[in-house]
Design a protein around this motif. Structure first.
Motif, PDB file in Angstrom:
ATOM      1  N   PHE A 104       0.852  -1.190   0.000  1.00  0.00           N
ATOM      2  CA  PHE A 104       0.000   0.000   0.000  1.00  0.00           C
ATOM      3  C   PHE A 104       0.887   1.239   0.000  1.00  0.00           C
ATOM      4  N   LYS A 105       0.315   2.367  -0.440  1.00  0.00           N
ATOM      5  CA  LYS A 105       1.057   3.625  -0.531  1.00  0.00           C
ATOM      6  C   LYS A 105       0.398   4.676   0.357  1.00  0.00           C
ATOM      7  N   VAL A 106       1.244   5.526   0.935  1.00  0.00           N
ATOM      8  CA  VAL A 106       0.766   6.666   1.714  1.00  0.00           C
ATOM      9  C   VAL A 106       1.370   7.929   1.116  1.00  0.00           C
ATOM     10  N   PHE A 107       0.529   8.934   0.889  1.00  0.00           N
ATOM     11  CA  PHE A 107       0.971  10.178   0.252  1.00  0.00           C
ATOM     12  C   PHE A 107       0.932  11.327   1.259  1.00  0.00           C
ATOM     13  N   GLU A 163       5.753  13.533   8.675  1.00  0.00           N
ATOM     14  CA  GLU A 163       5.540  12.372   9.530  1.00  0.00           C
ATOM     15  C   GLU A 163       4.097  12.285  10.013  1.00  0.00           C
ATOM     16  N   ASN A 164       3.492  13.414  10.364  1.00  0.00           N
ATOM     17  CA  ASN A 164       2.098  13.383  10.810  1.00  0.00           C
ATOM     18  C   ASN A 164       1.180  12.879   9.697  1.00  0.00           C
ATOM     19  N   ALA A 165       1.450  13.321   8.469  1.00  0.00           N
ATOM     20  CA  ALA A 165       0.636  12.872   7.342  1.00  0.00           C
ATOM     21  C   ALA A 165       0.809  11.370   7.110  1.00  0.00           C
ATOM     22  N   LEU A 166       2.051  10.887   7.165  1.00  0.00           N
ATOM     23  CA  LEU A 166       2.305   9.462   6.921  1.00  0.00           C
ATOM     24  C   LEU A 166       1.736   8.601   8.048  1.00  0.00           C
ATOM     25  N   THR A 187       5.884   3.672   0.052  1.00  0.00           N
ATOM     26  CA  THR A 187       5.269   2.402  -0.306  1.00  0.00           C
ATOM     27  C   THR A 187       5.705   1.375   0.737  1.00  0.00           C
ATOM     28  N   ALA A 188       4.741   0.727   1.371  1.00  0.00           N
ATOM     29  CA  ALA A 188       5.053  -0.229   2.438  1.00  0.00           C
ATOM     30  C   ALA A 188       4.320  -1.542   2.193  1.00  0.00           C
TER      31      ALA A 188
END
Length: 395
Positions: free
Chosen positions: A208-211, A231-234, A373-374
């Motif tokens: 999954f991806k985090v933007f 970092e807060n967004a991720l 991407t994790a």
């Protein structure tokens, strides 16, 4: 008389010129100066050349030399400043004594380098705990990975109750201990489950991806603001993904095993005439091995309905702690559309190593995106440790 070359505007180099532009200007004028010097030498030895021609050529040489000297002075000054700045940046981490500040500065450098498409310096990676096996590739350094993935998040109610690890190819026993014979397992449901599914659980890799949107203002701001913003967004994105897969009533293909409500997991449903009785029955239905550490995940709306029904006009019950009312600790989660009762240490999130970081751009807004991407997995190690409370329809 020779035709004068078009003069360069010296003032154009006095502003925000790059070192490259100044080098180009020096090369151009240097070539012109060399040509004029050759022509001057030729005229000086030519008996037919007039003294006026020689003086004009001499004047051209002096003009070009003056221009060259001015640009070279600007070039040398800018080059010295840039070398000093680069040396300061390289020595920046070494000059920081506070470990927390050093990590924050390194994180900010990593984010900026990624957003600008530049390689990450080895000293930055070292400060963030990256090992040499990455070879300078795109693996997310350990410190960034830990802070984003492993730090408990209040926005995900499962954090602090479910287990969370960051181990590649993780395989765990479903029970924390075993004896020399399996007759000790008093819970027959657990014994049957282990017989059918085995006594170990293997974690997979689900991508999954985090933007995290980063504006130019934030990118050029202070290290602290930049790191906190990203970092807060991720962290919020990671928490949202965890909640989404764990409480999905209609899971996406390939994510069925991650949801408490999935038929693939087949967690036992215990019913009652109302939510209160269903929860009490679910607690009682758990084997004592799980009941002792059981907790209740439910929506605040469901709990409010229970209180309103039980209080029946008595205001005292509204001030009571949820655990006093239901007999077990209560954690409110909007995703828990049907109350889940159980020992949540048997709920386990694992993040595989090898997170990638890259950049992207939102064409609609023009905002640059810092992208992680994790790969992770959520396993319910023992469905016998959980019950779902539901209301039986009355005829």
């Amino acid at each position: 008389m020779m035709k004068m070359l078009l003069p360069l505007n010296i003032q154009m180099f006095a502003g925000d010129q790059t070192l490259y532009e100044l080098k180009q200007a020096m090369a151009t004028i240097g070539q012109q100066l060399k040509k004029v010097e050759g022509e001057l030498s030729a005229k000086a030895i030519d008996p037919s050349a007039s003294i006026e021609d020689i003086q004009a050529q001499q004047k051209s040489k002096e003009d070009l030399q003056a221009r060259f000297d001015v640009i070279k002075q600007q070039h040398d000054q800018l080059e010295t400043e840039q070398k000093a700045k680069l040396a300061q940046q390289r020595a920046g981490l070494d000059g920081i004594d506070d470990p927390k500040q050093k990590v924050e500065t390194a994180k900010a450098s990593l984010i900026r380098s990624t957003m600008r498409g530049k390689p990450i310096d080895t000293d930055i990676r070292a400060a963030l705990g990256d090992d040499s096996s990455t070879g300078g590739g795109k693996f997310l350094p350990k410190t960034v990975s830990y802070d984003i993935i492993m730090e408990p998040l209040a926005k995900n109610p499962l954090r602090g109750h479910s287990a969370v690890t960051n181990i590649p190819n993780l395989e765990l026993p479903k029970l924390s201990y075993t004896l020399d014979d399996d007759d000790f397992i008093a819970d027959k449901e657990t014994a049957k489950e282990l017989e059918l599914t085995g006594d170990t659980v293997l974690f997979g890799r689900n991508k999954f991806k985090v933007f995290a949107g980063v504006s130019e203002t934030v990118l050029n701001g202070t290290d602290t603001n930049l790191v906190q913003h990203v970092e807060n967004a991720l962290k919020s994105g990671v928490a949202a993904k965890e909640k989404k897969v764990a409480f999905a009533t209609t899971p996406k293909a390939g994510e069925e095993h991650m949801s408490f409500y999935s038929t693939q997991n087949g967690i036992k449903v215990v019913t009652g005439a109302d939510k209160y009785k269903a929860i009490k029955a679910a607690i009682a239905d758990l084997h004592e091995d799980y009941r002792e550490n059981a907790k209740i995940f439910m929506t605040f709306a469901d709990y409010s309905d229970i209180i309103e029904t039980l209080a029946n006009g008595n205001a005292t019950l509204y001030t009571a702690q949820p655990e006093q009312v239901l007999g077990k600790p209560v954690i409110f989660a909007d995703g828990a559309t049907k109350p889940i009762v159980g020992d949540f240490s048997y709920s386990h999130f694992n993040y595989d190593i090898g997170e990638l970081f890259e950049r992207d751009k939102d064409i609609k807004t023009g905002i640059e995106q810092f992208v992680v991407t994790a790969w992770f997995d959520h396993k319910i190690k023992l469905k016998s440790a959980f019950r779902i409370a539901d209301v039986v329809a009355t005829p």
